[in-house]
Scaffold this motif. Structure first.
Motif, PDB file in Angstrom:
ATOM      1  N   SER A  46       0.816  -1.226   0.042  1.00 29.46           N
ATOM      2  CA  SER A  46      -0.065   0.033   0.101  1.00 29.46           C
ATOM      3  C   SER A  46       0.755   1.325   0.007  1.00 29.46           C
ATOM      4  O   SER A  46       0.231   2.346  -0.485  1.00 29.46           O
ATOM      5  N   GLY A  47       2.097   1.287   0.332  1.00 31.80           N
ATOM      6  CA  GLY A  47       2.791   2.369   0.595  1.00 31.80           C
ATOM      7  C   GLY A  47       3.861   2.702  -0.728  1.00 31.80           C
ATOM      8  O   GLY A  47       4.594   3.889  -0.668  1.00 31.80           O
ATOM      9  N   ILE A  48       3.704   1.961  -1.722  1.00 30.46           N
ATOM     10  CA  ILE A  48       4.316   2.082  -2.897  1.00 30.46           C
ATOM     11  C   ILE A  48       4.116   3.229  -3.596  1.00 30.46           C
ATOM     12  O   ILE A  48       2.847   3.093  -4.326  1.00 30.46           O
ATOM     13  N   THR A  49       4.889   4.152  -3.838  1.00 33.85           N
ATOM     14  CA  THR A  49       4.416   5.142  -4.383  1.00 33.85           C
ATOM     15  C   THR A  49       4.733   5.377  -6.120  1.00 33.85           C
ATOM     16  O   THR A  49       4.227   6.079  -6.661  1.00 33.85           O
ATOM     17  N   ASP A  50       5.621   4.545  -6.452  1.00 26.75           N
ATOM     18  CA  ASP A  50       6.177   4.218  -7.767  1.00 26.75           C
ATOM     19  C   ASP A  50       6.648   2.976  -8.099  1.00 26.75           C
ATOM     20  O   ASP A  50       7.469   2.505  -7.153  1.00 26.75           O
ATOM     21  N   LEU A  51       6.385   2.383  -9.167  1.00 28.03           N
ATOM     22  CA  LEU A  51       6.797   0.871  -9.228  1.00 28.03           C
ATOM     23  C   LEU A  51       7.468   0.827 -10.807  1.00 28.03           C
ATOM     24  O   LEU A  51       6.495   1.224 -11.759  1.00 28.03           O
ATOM     25  N   ASP A  52       8.722   0.672 -11.128  1.00 27.05           N
ATOM     26  CA  ASP A  52       8.988   0.271 -12.287  1.00 27.05           C
ATOM     27  C   ASP A  52       9.424  -1.295 -12.386  1.00 27.05           C
ATOM     28  O   ASP A  52       9.124  -2.005 -11.610  1.00 27.05           O
ATOM     29  N   THR A  53      10.047  -1.668 -13.858  1.00 27.69           N
ATOM     30  CA  THR A  53      10.151  -3.071 -13.680  1.00 27.69           C
ATOM     31  C   THR A  53      11.409  -3.494 -12.801  1.00 27.69           C
ATOM     32  O   THR A  53      11.227  -4.644 -12.498  1.00 27.69           O
ATOM     33  N   ALA A  54      12.244  -2.777 -12.292  1.00 27.02           N
ATOM     34  CA  ALA A  54      13.291  -3.262 -11.464  1.00 27.02           C
ATOM     35  C   ALA A  54      12.436  -3.576 -10.264  1.00 27.02           C
ATOM     36  O   ALA A  54      12.773  -4.712  -9.596  1.00 27.02           O
ATOM     37  N   GLY A  55      11.635  -2.813  -9.702  1.00 25.85           N
ATOM     38  CA  GLY A  55      10.701  -3.017  -8.571  1.00 25.85           C
ATOM     39  C   GLY A  55       9.904  -4.368  -8.624  1.00 25.85           C
ATOM     40  O   GLY A  55       9.671  -5.024  -7.745  1.00 25.85           O
ATOM     41  N   SER A  79      -0.969  -0.652  -3.862  1.00 24.45           N
ATOM     42  CA  SER A  79      -1.213   0.928  -3.945  1.00 24.45           C
ATOM     43  C   SER A  79      -1.647   0.994  -5.602  1.00 24.45           C
ATOM     44  O   SER A  79      -1.597   0.149  -6.335  1.00 24.45           O
ATOM     45  N   PRO A  80      -2.138   2.411  -5.740  1.00 28.09           N
ATOM     46  CA  PRO A  80      -2.680   2.456  -7.248  1.00 28.09           C
ATOM     47  C   PRO A  80      -1.342   2.414  -8.252  1.00 28.09           C
ATOM     48  O   PRO A  80      -1.785   1.929  -9.232  1.00 28.09           O
ATOM     49  N   ALA A  81      -0.510   2.788  -7.564  1.00 25.95           N
ATOM     50  CA  ALA A  81       0.991   2.506  -8.680  1.00 25.95           C
ATOM     51  C   ALA A  81       1.160   1.070  -9.019  1.00 25.95           C
ATOM     52  O   ALA A  81       1.599   0.889 -10.004  1.00 25.95           O
ATOM     53  N   VAL A  82       1.027   0.110  -7.767  1.00 23.54           N
ATOM     54  CA  VAL A  82       1.210  -1.293  -8.057  1.00 23.54           C
ATOM     55  C   VAL A  82       0.126  -1.711  -8.972  1.00 23.54           C
ATOM     56  O   VAL A  82       0.405  -2.508  -9.904  1.00 23.54           O
ATOM     57  N   ALA A  83      -1.041  -1.395  -8.655  1.00 26.02           N
ATOM     58  CA  ALA A  83      -2.400  -2.155  -9.458  1.00 26.02           C
ATOM     59  C   ALA A  83      -2.231  -1.677 -10.960  1.00 26.02           C
ATOM     60  O   ALA A  83      -2.448  -2.316 -11.813  1.00 26.02           O
TER      61      ALA A  83
END
Length: 93
Positions: A46-55, A79-83
């Motif tokens: 829930s706390g992930i604010t940004d997710l890229d391919t490395a993440g 989080s919305p970024a993960v979704a």
């Protein structure tokens, strides 16, 4: 990122910032350390604010490491970024 005990079987692992190429190695090491102690982990996204391919690779590695070690790895509260990334890639964690 914080960690707290949530019961005998699963410990809670919380992300509280981005999970990107900038932070992926650090998060990977901490998440894998949770699995090395022989208990499963519940990963709060829930706390992930940004997710890229490395993440995303970090999350998939944790899932695969859990399978390899026969330990439960649960991903909860994306989080919305993960979704958004999961929808884009059509992956399920």
């Amino acid at each position: 990122m914080t960690a707290a005990a949530t019961g005998a079987a699963l410990r809670r692992f919380v992300f509280d910032d981005e999970l990107t190429i900038v932070t992926a190695a650090e998060h990977r090491d901490r998440l894998l350390a949770f699995l090395r102690d022989g208990s499963g982990v519940r990963v709060d996204l829930s706390g992930i604010t940004d997710l890229d391919t490395a993440g995303l690779q970090v999350l998939l590695l944790a899932r695969d490491e859990g399978v390899r070690r026969h330990l439960p790895v649960e991903f909860v509260e994306p989080s919305p970024a993960v979704a958004d990334v999961l929808a884009l890639t059509r992956l399920e964690l």
